[in-house]
Motif scaffolding. Structure first.
Motif: not given
Length: 209
Positions: A1-14, A16-26
């Protein structure tokens, strides 16, 4: 199912996830690094503990050796004390014997001095007696002295003859024995001891040099 999520939100989520991943890796890397550091520190502590254990064992061995040495020295000390007491006893006995020997030696010296003085006196007496003997021999061997002794003897004999005649005349008057000196086997004269002495002339004193 394709959610209608704004592109900016997707970028923010990405992001955020990248930050969490980097922080977790750190955090994981930091925790892993800290773990390795702790392991290294623990290994170092274990090594230090092992070194301390070895040092403890070495010290225990050294302490045991020192204790054995101390016991041995204590035994030797007791032996030395006994030997010292025995040596003191022997020295005391030796000093006593030496004093007794010294006293005996002094007594012997005194006796020797006395004997030496007596020997000297005897030698002097012997010399004097020898000198007197020689002087007596010289006097008796001298013709003039012999003549003097004979003249003196004749004088004494003359006196004795006169005394005998006088005694005979007295007995004849008192007892009337008819002029006999012996009557009925018994002498009519009173026995009289006549002692003839020859007095030696003193020897002339030796001339001084």
């Amino acid at each position: 199912m394709d959610l209608n999520i704004p592109k900016n939100a997707k970028i923010a989520i990405f992001v955020l996830l990248l930050t969490i991943t980097i922080f977790s890796v750190y955090k994981y890397v930091s925790a892993l690094k800290e773990k390795y550091e702790l392991l290294n520190a623990l290994n170092e502590i274990k090594q230090q503990v092992q070194v301390l254990e070895n040092d403890k064992q070495n010290l225990s061995l050294e302490l045991e050796k020192e204790k054995q040495l101390a016991d041995k020295l204590s035994e030797q000390n007791v032996g030395l004390k006994d030997n010292l007491k025995a040596s003191i006893t022997r020295l005391t006995r030796l000093f006593t014997d030496m004093e007794n020997t010294q006293k005996s030696l002094e007594d012997m010296r005194a006796q020797f001095s006395l004997l030496k003085a007596e020997n000297t006196a005897l030698k002097d007496q012997t010399t004097q007696m020898s000198s007197e003997n020689e002087s007596m021999k010289a006097k008796l061997g001298s013709v003039s002295e012999m003549k003097k002794a004979i003249r003196e003897f004749r004088k004494q004999m003359g006196k004795v003859g006169k005394e005998i005649k006088h005694q005979v005349n007295a007995n004849q008057v008192a007892e009337g024995n008819r002029g006999f000196v012996i009557k009925d086997g018994q002498p009519t004269l009173t026995p009289k001891v006549i002692k003839i002495e020859v007095t030696p002339v003193p020897a002339p004193a030796p001339a001084k040099e």
